[in-house]
Design an enzyme around this catalytic site. Sequence first.
Site, PDB file in Angstrom:
ATOM      1  N   ASN A  24       0.800  -1.222   0.000  1.00 51.23           N
ATOM      2  CA  ASN A  24       0.000   0.000   0.000  1.00 51.23           C
ATOM      3  C   ASN A  24       0.838   1.282   0.000  1.00 51.23           C
ATOM      4  O   ASN A  24       0.346   2.355  -0.358  1.00 51.23           O
ATOM      5  CB  ASN A  24      -0.944   0.010   1.205  1.00 51.23           C
ATOM      6  CG  ASN A  24      -2.062  -0.996   1.046  1.00 51.23           C
ATOM      7  OD1 ASN A  24      -2.774  -0.983   0.067  1.00 51.23           O
ATOM      8  ND2 ASN A  24      -2.198  -1.891   2.030  1.00 51.23           N
ATOM      9  N   ARG A 163     -18.956 -25.083 -28.289  1.00 51.00           N
ATOM     10  CA  ARG A 163     -17.695 -24.327 -28.380  1.00 51.00           C
ATOM     11  C   ARG A 163     -17.866 -23.201 -29.397  1.00 51.00           C
ATOM     12  O   ARG A 163     -18.014 -23.454 -30.603  1.00 51.00           O
ATOM     13  CB  ARG A 163     -16.543 -25.229 -28.800  1.00 51.00           C
ATOM     14  CG  ARG A 163     -16.120 -26.230 -27.755  1.00 51.00           C
ATOM     15  CD  ARG A 163     -14.825 -26.947 -28.150  1.00 51.00           C
ATOM     16  NE  ARG A 163     -13.676 -26.053 -28.097  1.00 51.00           N
ATOM     17  CZ  ARG A 163     -12.958 -25.820 -27.016  1.00 51.00           C
ATOM     18  NH1 ARG A 163     -13.284 -26.399 -25.865  1.00 51.00           N
ATOM     19  NH2 ARG A 163     -11.920 -25.005 -27.056  1.00 51.00           N
TER      20      ARG A 163
END
Length: 556
Positions: A24, A163
């Site tokens: 951070n 597919r």
Amino acid sequence: MFNNNKILVVIPARGGSKGIPRKNLRLLNNKPLISYAIAIAKSSQYVDDVVVSTDDSEIAFIAEKFGSSVIRRSEELSADDVPLDPVIYDAMLQKEKQAFDEYDIVITLQPTSPLLKSSTLDKAIEKFEDFSIDSVLSVVDDRHLTWGYDESNERYFPNYIKRVNRQFLPKSYKETGAILATRRNFVHEDSRLGTNLDIIEVSKQESVDIDNYEDWWIAENYLQKKKIAIVVNAYNEIGTGHIYRCLSIASKLVFHEVLFLLDERRQLGIDLVQNRNYSFKTYDDEDDLLSILRQYSPDIVINDILDTTTEYISMLKDEGYFVANFEDLGVGTDLADVVFDALYEHDLSEVNIYTGHKYFILKDEFYFQTEKIVTKDVKNVLITFGGTDPNNFTEKVLDAVLSTNYDGRINVVVGLGYSDLDGLISKYQTNPLIQFYKNVSNISEYMFNADIIFTSAGRTMYEICSIGVPTICLCQNSREVTHVFGNSDNGFINMGLGEYVSRQDIAEEFVNLINDFDLRLQMNRKMLSIDLKNGFENISAIIREEYRKFLLNKHK
């Protein structure tokens, strides 16, 4: 505040991150990671209060420097296995005690999503205009062909029926973790979700969640991404070299957004860019061009349109763009940030002008072409005079070569702008030695296979030089005469302005070169001693440094 709802944003930021230690606080594109979430929240038009919940003194210090209040998290709430629900609940209660008031909407904003836009946060908040909505989550469309696993039968099975390409699959949403917004009465120690949920779909860019170093690299590249407008054209008078240079530049700008801006009257340039699937827009005059630029709002404008005017460059600078020009000898160079004139070796003593071959950008194919090994026999001649050949030197050289009784192969490559290819083919159609090709996509292969090349004194000679093929140059115009790179020191025979060179002179020079193996070998070695494969790197290094200075001056 939104519709009289008081809104709190909580940014959870522990000091003990594991995947990327001290994550951070680390600098992402020169700013602490935590600062991005704070800036996103503070830029919202609806958020009332922003608080960082942390157990870390350094994070608390940085958070306050960037304008956020801070809630110190207890040790119990800072352990690795503690979920976010009790952390957010704790931060909310502490802020409410400080404010002597309750919030209506509490939003968890993760510091690991630095690419989120404030406008996206606002759109998530606007979802609460529907009073039936309890919570809003940020998601990204993550549809793919996926597979499941049947543990009892130890078999894999498809999670799809058919597919098909990804775009034809049904939408499948993945939480990004960036935003979790909830009405206050649904925020508890063990939950932050109500019963009626809505989603806010974000882009792939905004969905980046920094969990590891690969994510960090992706985020950094997004943040450094620039919008680049390239103004360039191609037509008979100037040829196609400007377009090809800019296409080579664009091919290397993979981390940036590029838009070509093309004169709508110059179809040749439009065709070249369109055929390579780059984004482009056309303009009809300078005012229209400026209007498109304002709408696109680029960081950098590249001009490859030969000489520019003071008025044109002034307009670009007044809009706040960084301006980089190529092959510009006009008065506009005084105002451009940088100018690169690879074809001119002259020292103009201008701090913003960079001249010479080290700023030449090769087409991609030349970076991988094999260097020429010169042999005693000349069996293959290449004649190529660029995209348009306005003086038709192609025919002139063909006549000269054929007059010498040379009996090897002759390849003739002409560009898209060549005016009468059918007439040229008709004239020589009975000669089996000659093969004609138009607008080839692999010109480097034709150059490599040649033993001698005839060309003009433009960009093509640099490409030939990178391979090392003995070459005779004819200048198309007075501008090309100033391209001093094409000289004997660099391995070229330059016959000067081609209109004043006779067919007999060309034939004699050709025969001399065929018969002088040592000269051809020397030309080859001189060419290959010149580094022409770092032009883009040399240019980009200068632009990066000058752009950095440009931003510093802009923000003063």
